[in-house]
Design an enzyme around this catalytic site. Sequence first.
Site, PDB file in Angstrom:
ATOM      1  N   HIS A 163       1.028  -1.104  -0.115  1.00  0.00           N
ATOM      2  CA  HIS A 163       0.114   0.116  -0.055  1.00  0.00           C
ATOM      3  C   HIS A 163       0.753   1.429  -0.025  1.00  0.00           C
ATOM      4  O   HIS A 163       0.346   2.184  -0.379  1.00  0.00           O
ATOM      5  CB  HIS A 163      -1.018   0.169   1.281  1.00  0.00           C
ATOM      6  CG  HIS A 163      -0.423   0.190   2.543  1.00  0.00           C
ATOM      7  ND1 HIS A 163       0.057  -0.711   3.364  1.00  0.00           N
ATOM      8  CD2 HIS A 163       0.091   1.658   3.182  1.00  0.00           C
ATOM      9  CE1 HIS A 163       0.541  -0.057   4.322  1.00  0.00           C
ATOM     10  NE2 HIS A 163       0.542   1.193   4.363  1.00  0.00           N
ATOM     11  N   ASP A 193       0.004  -7.567   1.272  1.00  0.00           N
ATOM     12  CA  ASP A 193       0.652  -6.247   1.507  1.00  0.00           C
ATOM     13  C   ASP A 193       2.136  -6.192   1.661  1.00  0.00           C
ATOM     14  O   ASP A 193       2.547  -5.603   2.456  1.00  0.00           O
ATOM     15  CB  ASP A 193       0.020  -5.372   2.760  1.00  0.00           C
ATOM     16  CG  ASP A 193       0.164  -4.073   2.886  1.00  0.00           C
ATOM     17  OD1 ASP A 193       0.246  -3.332   1.925  1.00  0.00           O
ATOM     18  OD2 ASP A 193      -0.108  -3.571   3.998  1.00  0.00           O
ATOM     19  N   SER A 269       4.783   2.678   7.773  1.00  0.00           N
ATOM     20  CA  SER A 269       4.499   1.301   6.983  1.00  0.00           C
ATOM     21  C   SER A 269       5.672   0.955   6.195  1.00  0.00           C
ATOM     22  O   SER A 269       6.191   1.731   5.576  1.00  0.00           O
ATOM     23  CB  SER A 269       3.085   1.833   6.025  1.00  0.00           C
ATOM     24  OG  SER A 269       1.981   2.103   7.142  1.00  0.00           O
TER      25      SER A 269
END
Length: 461
Positions: A163, A193, A269
């Site tokens: 993402h 992911d 992230s």
Amino acid sequence: MDYYNNNQNETGTGGFQNDPFSSNTPFFPGDIDPLHNEEMPNGPKKRKPMSKKTKGTLKIVALCLVCALAGGLVANPLYSAITGSGSTTIYTGNRTPTQVDTASVNTEEELTMAEIYAKYVNSCVGITVDIVSTNIFGQTVTGAAAGSGFVITEDGYILTNYHVIDGASSIKVTFVDGTEYDATYIGGEEANDIAVIKIDATGLTPVVIGSSSDMLVGEEVTTIGNPLGELTFSQTSGIISALNRTVTMSDGRQMNMIQTDCAINSGNSGGPLFNNHGEVIGIVSAKYSSASSSSSSTSVEGLGFAIPMDDVADMVSQLVSNGYVSGQPILGVSVNRNEISQEAQAYGVPAGAEILVVTPGLCGEEAGLQAGDIVTQINDTTVSNGSDLINAVANYSPGDTVTLTVYRNGETLTLQVTLDESTPETEAQQEQAQQSYEEQQQQQSQTQQQGSSWPFGNYGY
């Protein structure tokens, strides 16, 4: 007559001294008189005896100072004293600074948080991307996003979250020394992911991959990342709060996660989660937040999540080698992740996964699926929404044949679908079909807005 001295001299700076004649050290002829600073050929001069009251006062003052000094030094064993004029004392530390050894990597020994940072901050990167999209008016809009990543090979392969780079038109990677590289997207796996990108560099310092299955709740972990995309190369630490935690992501996907109380924010992230041996045992991926932005909502802190390395290690190797993960099934359709509205269900439309796009040439089209179909069951598994269907398909393998129960225009159908494999070619087909669908939706939106420009609406008069 014999006289005695205790060897303490007058400071001359407002300090106190003990009586030079009150102890038991003998003076001899020729010594220096400590009070008059002159030679004593016949021994020290006699002085007027102190009164008992004066002696008592001096003894009490001296005792108080000795106790105060002794108490301060005992309470601060790591400090040395610097005494200025009068009675002011400043304490300075004499602790030996921590030495961080970065000469070698030995994951058999536990490392301090400082040692982990020193060894691996050069393996961590900040990632910034430009995202080009088209708004509902058909205008091209450029946005930016930021995340983190870490080097997994000496020749420039970097692991991050899918993402972080999803939809990126350009990707830049920055190291702690400020060196910046343009990166190329190699491949990714959206369902898990993860994504691999590459920069044109050699001689890099890769991280050491550890085993997430060896971890225990309560063990220390730490991460290095770029919270908010601005506070670059920040380190935060905590413990493992839970293992094998099933987490439902914002898009409805369910993932197995490591839960940690490390401070994790937007921009973290894709960063590494280290154990206390300096091994990467997870990929920082998400932070739990309250469902509402209302100021009255309960504040949520200390709930971060990371993808276990054991779950994706083989996928990462395949992405580096092939650019894609083999053995992943696809249905050849795009679905609405939202649930069927209550209004539609009130008219007899069942809950399920609404199909928005059927990719030409793939298994879904070959089986007879159509846009607008609602899948309510796959084999014996009930499907309540699009996320249920995606998660259910992931449990099968390419080549498996599944039975779909489908609602279409008031009828219930049963279709047999033999699942395709996700490859760069089939992914490209899916993306092209999805892009065509989005363009059609934008055109319809523009038409509707233009048609409703009349203040009383378009009633067909």
